[in-house]
Design a protein around this motif. Sequence first.
Motif, PDB file in Angstrom:
ATOM      1  N   PRO A 163      15.918  36.612 -31.316  1.00 54.80           N
ATOM      2  CA  PRO A 163      15.738  37.864 -30.567  1.00 54.80           C
ATOM      3  C   PRO A 163      15.837  37.616 -29.062  1.00 54.80           C
ATOM      4  CG  PRO A 163      14.047  37.633 -32.238  1.00 54.80           C
ATOM      5  CD  PRO A 163      14.777  36.324 -32.198  1.00 54.80           C
ATOM      6  N   HIS A 164      16.682  38.359 -28.415  1.00 58.12           N
ATOM      7  CA  HIS A 164      16.871  38.180 -26.972  1.00 58.12           C
ATOM      8  C   HIS A 164      17.383  39.479 -26.381  1.00 58.12           C
ATOM      9  CE1 HIS A 164      20.946  37.794 -28.505  1.00 58.12           C
ATOM     10  NE2 HIS A 164      21.383  38.097 -27.285  1.00 58.12           N
ATOM     11  N   GLU A 165      17.331  39.539 -25.068  1.00 55.88           N
ATOM     12  CA  GLU A 165      18.022  40.617 -24.368  1.00 55.88           C
ATOM     13  C   GLU A 165      19.073  39.964 -23.487  1.00 55.88           C
ATOM     14  OE1 GLU A 165      14.209  40.980 -21.488  1.00 55.88           O
ATOM     15  OE2 GLU A 165      15.703  42.567 -21.260  1.00 55.88           O
ATOM     16  N   ASP A 166      20.137  40.699 -23.211  1.00 58.22           N
ATOM     17  CA  ASP A 166      21.220  40.074 -22.462  1.00 58.22           C
ATOM     18  C   ASP A 166      20.861  39.922 -20.992  1.00 58.22           C
ATOM     19  OD1 ASP A 166      22.452  39.942 -24.851  1.00 58.22           O
ATOM     20  OD2 ASP A 166      24.176  41.176 -24.339  1.00 58.22           O
ATOM     21  N   GLY A 167      19.985  40.748 -20.510  1.00 59.89           N
ATOM     22  CA  GLY A 167      19.438  40.514 -19.172  1.00 59.89           C
ATOM     23  C   GLY A 167      20.059  41.357 -18.081  1.00 59.89           C
ATOM     24  N   GLY A 267      23.333  32.491 -19.976  1.00 54.92           N
ATOM     25  CA  GLY A 267      22.968  33.466 -18.956  1.00 54.92           C
ATOM     26  C   GLY A 267      22.110  34.600 -19.483  1.00 54.92           C
ATOM     27  N   GLN A 268      21.530  34.432 -20.671  1.00 57.03           N
ATOM     28  CA  GLN A 268      20.777  35.524 -21.261  1.00 57.03           C
ATOM     29  C   GLN A 268      19.287  35.245 -21.180  1.00 57.03           C
ATOM     30  OE1 GLN A 268      24.399  36.791 -24.053  1.00 57.03           O
ATOM     31  NE2 GLN A 268      22.688  35.837 -25.034  1.00 57.03           N
ATOM     32  N   THR A 269      18.542  36.273 -21.472  1.00 60.10           N
ATOM     33  CA  THR A 269      17.103  36.182 -21.330  1.00 60.10           C
ATOM     34  C   THR A 269      16.482  36.126 -22.697  1.00 60.10           C
ATOM     35  OG1 THR A 269      17.376  37.534 -19.391  1.00 60.10           O
ATOM     36  CG2 THR A 269      15.140  37.272 -20.206  1.00 60.10           C
ATOM     37  N   LEU A 337      15.271  44.055 -28.136  1.00 58.55           N
ATOM     38  CA  LEU A 337      15.815  42.715 -28.345  1.00 58.55           C
ATOM     39  C   LEU A 337      16.776  42.819 -29.525  1.00 58.55           C
ATOM     40  CD1 LEU A 337      12.520  40.592 -28.196  1.00 58.55           C
ATOM     41  CD2 LEU A 337      14.074  41.197 -26.314  1.00 58.55           C
ATOM     42  N   HIS A 338      17.826  42.022 -29.496  1.00 63.59           N
ATOM     43  CA  HIS A 338      18.725  42.000 -30.651  1.00 63.59           C
ATOM     44  C   HIS A 338      18.830  40.581 -31.179  1.00 63.59           C
ATOM     45  CE1 HIS A 338      21.210  41.639 -26.991  1.00 63.59           C
ATOM     46  NE2 HIS A 338      22.026  40.867 -27.703  1.00 63.59           N
ATOM     47  N   SER A 339      19.131  40.492 -32.461  1.00 67.86           N
ATOM     48  CA  SER A 339      19.140  39.173 -33.100  1.00 67.86           C
ATOM     49  C   SER A 339      19.994  39.195 -34.359  1.00 67.86           C
ATOM     50  CB  SER A 339      17.708  38.779 -33.483  1.00 67.86           C
ATOM     51  OG  SER A 339      17.166  39.736 -34.379  1.00 67.86           O
ATOM     52  N   VAL A 377      31.592  40.918 -24.877  1.00 61.09           N
ATOM     53  CA  VAL A 377      32.337  41.274 -23.658  1.00 61.09           C
ATOM     54  C   VAL A 377      31.443  42.120 -22.748  1.00 61.09           C
ATOM     55  CG1 VAL A 377      34.398  42.437 -22.783  1.00 61.09           C
ATOM     56  CG2 VAL A 377      34.488  41.233 -24.980  1.00 61.09           C
ATOM     57  N   ARG A 378      31.237  41.631 -21.530  1.00 61.72           N
ATOM     58  CA  ARG A 378      30.336  42.327 -20.603  1.00 61.72           C
ATOM     59  C   ARG A 378      30.895  42.258 -19.189  1.00 61.72           C
ATOM     60  NH1 ARG A 378      25.291  39.032 -23.032  1.00 61.72           N
ATOM     61  NH2 ARG A 378      26.780  37.402 -22.519  1.00 61.72           N
ATOM     62  N   ARG A 379      30.224  42.976 -18.316  1.00 62.24           N
ATOM     63  CA  ARG A 379      30.558  42.878 -16.897  1.00 62.24           C
ATOM     64  C   ARG A 379      29.318  42.423 -16.137  1.00 62.24           C
ATOM     65  NH1 ARG A 379      30.528  46.023 -12.362  1.00 62.24           N
ATOM     66  NH2 ARG A 379      29.991  47.985 -13.360  1.00 62.24           N
TER      67      ARG A 379
HETATM   68 FE   LIG Z   1      23.064  39.311 -26.898  1.00 63.80          FE
END
Ligand SMILES: [Fe+2]
Length: 390
Positions: A163-167, A267-269, A337-339, A377-379
């Motif tokens: 479980p994490h958030e992308d931040g 780079g994620q939280t 959070l996603h996992s 894919v993110r910015r």
């Molecule tokens: Fe993620």
Amino acid sequence: STELNLIRAFTREVNVVVRIAQLYDVCSLNSVTFSNNCPTKFPMCSGDSGLTFGSEWYRKYRVAPHLPSLFYVQDYVVPEQEAALLREVRASKSKWVQLSGRRLQNLGGVVHSKGLIPAPLPSWLEPLLTRLAGEGGEGGLYGGKPPNHVLVNSYLPGEGIMPHEDGPAYHPVVAILSLGAPAVLRFRKKPRSAEAVATEGGSDSCLAGSLDEANRQALEIESNQPHDGQHLQQNQQQSRVQSQPLPAPQLPPSKPLPQSQGGREDGQTQPAVSGRCESYSAAVAEAGLAAWEPEVTGRPTEHVSGRDSGGCRYIASLLLQPRSLVVFRDEAFTHCLHSIDEVSEEWLDESVANLDMYGILPGTMLPRGSERISLTVRRVARVMPSILRR
Ligand SMILES: [Fe+2]
Ligand SMILES: O=C(O)CCC(=O)C(=O)O
């Protein structure tokens, strides 16, 4: 006739105000406010929030009524495109980093607390990134700018992502293309910090916070299994890129930190959840997220339908089939959070919101089968000026 003119003028004013309110959609003024909190007199609030958010694209691909900023596109690429992308990933000269539950390629540069230290993205990604940038209706998916960062994740059966958030380094939208094999992506409410629990009161654990009958069953069934905090610590200890395990409980860092300061390679939280899952009802109410009520029927005993290993209910889950695209943004990005569970078979419980699309009944076990590759894919919102590039 003067009175008539006055009435006409007044009616015009009222219409203008109503029109503006509809256009700007009161629900979108605060991204934490959702459709279920919206006054019913504004029709755009029922199921939509926001101008762009109310676009046809979002309406078409919204998939989980409990999490209205989660979207799923079946067969986003055709099998030939999938095969070509998989060939490129496998032929890529970029370095794979082995984490405890997956392998990772980091493309587009390094995400630093001060922004992206950019690096060129491989040319084979260009058509996909251009296409993704154009999704989501007017303004595109990433706020009118192109995505600039891609993670390639590789999961073997039995592997997953905790479980994490992308931040906050990212513009709060992520698009994930799945290739090769399925997996289930699960969303839960972000835990409250220890501080918030102490100052605002309430329960500091999901288990204690929702001791209904089903949760007691969850406790009994899962009492022998480590819950998330332990998983996280184990994973951190196993991970080659994480120099030290973080103590739990621990607040999610406000921004991704360089690795040497406890940040992640990707780079994620990653908060240490440590069973500190917020009381379900409080969590749902605070985030404006609607409840998903599990049906406690016909499940294998080792699983508790729609709950994580700490006994918290998922807000929603999605079966990510090969070639599909999942997009999530706003509250799904910032409040959840996603996992992906580290399993070789996915238990498709009632929290999985898109089973209908595939004619699958809840209660089915789905083997993960083979390697799954995902392109995240993110910015990154801030890009370091070229003078600071390494
Ligand atoms: Fe993620
Ligand atoms: O592989 C996935 O679908 C999830 C990946 C993810 O959450 C991430 O890269 O941050």
